[in-house]
Design a protein around this motif. Structure first.
Motif, PDB file in Angstrom:
ATOM      1  N   HIS A  92       0.868  -1.545   0.400  1.00 40.21           N
ATOM      2  CA  HIS A  92       0.129  -0.199  -0.201  1.00 40.21           C
ATOM      3  C   HIS A  92       0.722   1.303   0.126  1.00 40.21           C
ATOM      4  O   HIS A  92       0.369   1.987   1.192  1.00 40.21           O
ATOM      5  CB  HIS A  92      -1.228  -0.209   1.242  1.00 40.21           C
ATOM      6  N   TYR A  94       3.989   0.739   0.918  1.00 42.34           N
ATOM      7  CA  TYR A  94       4.913   1.550   1.778  1.00 42.34           C
ATOM      8  C   TYR A  94       6.375   0.797   1.530  1.00 42.34           C
ATOM      9  O   TYR A  94       5.701  -0.566   1.617  1.00 42.34           O
ATOM     10  CB  TYR A  94       4.943   1.652   3.332  1.00 42.34           C
ATOM     11  N   GLY A 110      -3.964  -4.770   5.387  1.00 44.47           N
ATOM     12  CA  GLY A 110      -2.810  -3.065   5.394  1.00 44.47           C
ATOM     13  C   GLY A 110      -4.119  -2.087   4.662  1.00 44.47           C
ATOM     14  O   GLY A 110      -4.092  -0.791   4.987  1.00 44.47           O
ATOM     15  N   GLU A 111      -4.765  -2.168   3.982  1.00 39.94           N
ATOM     16  CA  GLU A 111      -6.027  -1.440   2.788  1.00 39.94           C
ATOM     17  C   GLU A 111      -6.395  -0.913   3.782  1.00 39.94           C
ATOM     18  O   GLU A 111      -7.184   0.330   4.070  1.00 39.94           O
ATOM     19  CB  GLU A 111      -6.351  -1.916   2.099  1.00 39.94           C
ATOM     20  N   GLN A 114      -5.281   1.839   6.393  1.00 37.11           N
ATOM     21  CA  GLN A 114      -5.188   2.647   5.195  1.00 37.11           C
ATOM     22  C   GLN A 114      -6.262   3.993   4.693  1.00 37.11           C
ATOM     23  O   GLN A 114      -6.495   5.144   5.078  1.00 37.11           O
ATOM     24  CB  GLN A 114      -4.929   2.918   3.784  1.00 37.11           C
ATOM     25  N   CYS A 139       5.129  -5.028   8.950  1.00 37.40           N
ATOM     26  CA  CYS A 139       4.484  -4.096   8.274  1.00 37.40           C
ATOM     27  C   CYS A 139       3.075  -3.005   8.910  1.00 37.40           C
ATOM     28  O   CYS A 139       2.666  -2.132   8.873  1.00 37.40           O
ATOM     29  CB  CYS A 139       4.106  -4.865   6.958  1.00 37.40           C
ATOM     30  N   LEU A 143       1.432   0.706   9.697  1.00 35.70           N
ATOM     31  CA  LEU A 143       0.944   0.910   9.109  1.00 35.70           C
ATOM     32  C   LEU A 143      -0.523   2.074   9.635  1.00 35.70           C
ATOM     33  O   LEU A 143      -0.851   2.609   9.860  1.00 35.70           O
ATOM     34  CB  LEU A 143       0.614   0.279   7.396  1.00 35.70           C
ATOM     35  N   GLU A 146       1.372   4.772  11.222  1.00 36.06           N
ATOM     36  CA  GLU A 146       1.315   5.732  10.339  1.00 36.06           C
ATOM     37  C   GLU A 146      -0.745   6.751   9.891  1.00 36.06           C
ATOM     38  O   GLU A 146      -0.696   7.750  10.000  1.00 36.06           O
ATOM     39  CB  GLU A 146       1.131   5.452   9.037  1.00 36.06           C
ATOM     40  N   ASN A 147      -1.045   5.455   9.667  1.00 37.04           N
ATOM     41  CA  ASN A 147      -1.973   6.052   9.600  1.00 37.04           C
ATOM     42  C   ASN A 147      -2.926   6.213  11.492  1.00 37.04           C
ATOM     43  O   ASN A 147      -4.332   7.127  10.921  1.00 37.04           O
ATOM     44  CB  ASN A 147      -3.083   4.860   8.908  1.00 37.04           C
TER      45      ASN A 147
END
Length: 296
Positions: A92, A94, A110-111, A114, A139, A143, A146-147
């Motif tokens: 995604h 990254y 992961g999606e 996001q 990972c 994520l 980050e989100n």
């Protein structure tokens, strides 16, 4: 004598032919021989991964041609996933460092991260604490950090080798102050006082019969990170059974189970699993809220 190959286009055609001839399997970031060949060529030549067209007719140096042919042959002869050859996997948008100590990142969670798990998370209860079980390369923990920029993240794996890879990725993203890595079996190494608004897990879930049928590419990955027992639910059962103890009152558990929905429905027949929509469909990731777990 004219060299057999001159341009990037020549090597791209050759690689696609070799990959198709060898009947390679894909699914570790690329879905077909063309995309796999393009990725390996661009990465090996240190070119932007989204910019093949401008370079198709560029002449190759002899050293570049030699290096590319070695990469193509390694992919064919070893049947190693491209990510292990480049030691890089993208999820995604990254990039992550990977090697054969961890599975290649490809989680559908992961999606969802996001999108900040909208519309399933209740906005009145912000995500301030996250637990990533079976973190592997780290990972999903990254994520999540980050989100959900206000959140702290704990990430657990039973494999010290996997955590070494995760540590490298956490350092790359400068997230050591917000992501804490724990070595141990699921919830066991966590501080007793911790409670989480969100628990995410992409655990081993491949059933035993499917393990025997995995293509060679997947057999390069650690069995520990793939095999989930006879029905694929051995680790998933432990995650669900322990989640209520570790979730905050309005917390949420998100678990990815691949193609094992039927086994998951059978294993948790007393629970109302909420199946989340992903790009792959509605059968791969389920959600349970803390209140849903009160009955077990």
């Amino acid at each position: 004598m004219t060299p057999p190959f001159l341009t990037v286009r020549d090597l791209l055609r050759y690689a696609v032919s070799r990959f198709n001839e060898a009947k390679l399997s894909f699914g570790h970031g690329n879905a077909n021989a063309y995309d796999e060949a393009a990725y390996l060529i661009l990465h090996t030549l240190h070119l932007p991964l989204d910019m093949l067209e401008p370079f198709l007719d560029a002449r190759l140096l002899e050293t570049e041609m030699t290096r590319l042919l070695q990469v193509i042959e390694r992919r064919v002869q070893e049947r190693a996933p491209a990510a292990y050859i480049t030691q890089e996997a993208w999820l995604h948008g990254y990039p992550f460092y990977v090697d054969e100590r961890v599975i290649v990142p490809r989680s559908l969670i992961g999606e969802l991260l996001q999108e900040k798990l909208a519309p399933w998370l209740n906005e009145t209860h912000p995500v301030q604490t996250v637990l990533d079980l079976c973190t592997g390369s780290g990972c999903l923990a990254i994520l999540a950090a980050e989100n959900f920029p206000e959140a702290t993240v704990d990430a657990v794996d039973v494999s010290a080798d996997a955590l070494a890879v995760a540590q490298r990725n956490v350092a790359t993203y400068d997230l050591a102050a917000r992501i804490t890595l724990y070595e141990g079996d699921l919830y066991a190494p966590l501080p007793a006082t911790r409670r989480y608004n969100l628990i995410i897990a992409n655990p081993p879930y491949v059933n035993e019969a499917s393990m025997h049928e995995l293509p060679a590419e997947y057999q390069h990955e650690p069995r520990l990170a793939l095999a989930g027992g006879s029905d694929g639910m051995d680790i998933v059962r432990q995650i669900v059974a322990g989640a209520r103890r570790w979730l905050a009152p309005h917390g949420t558990l998100i678990v990815e189970i691949g193609h094992e929905r039927d086994y998951a429905q059978a294993a948790f027949s007393k629970l109302n699993l909420n199946w989340l929509t992903t790009s792959a469909g509605d059968d791969f990731v389920f959600m349970l809220n803390a209140a849903d777990l009160n009955s077990i």
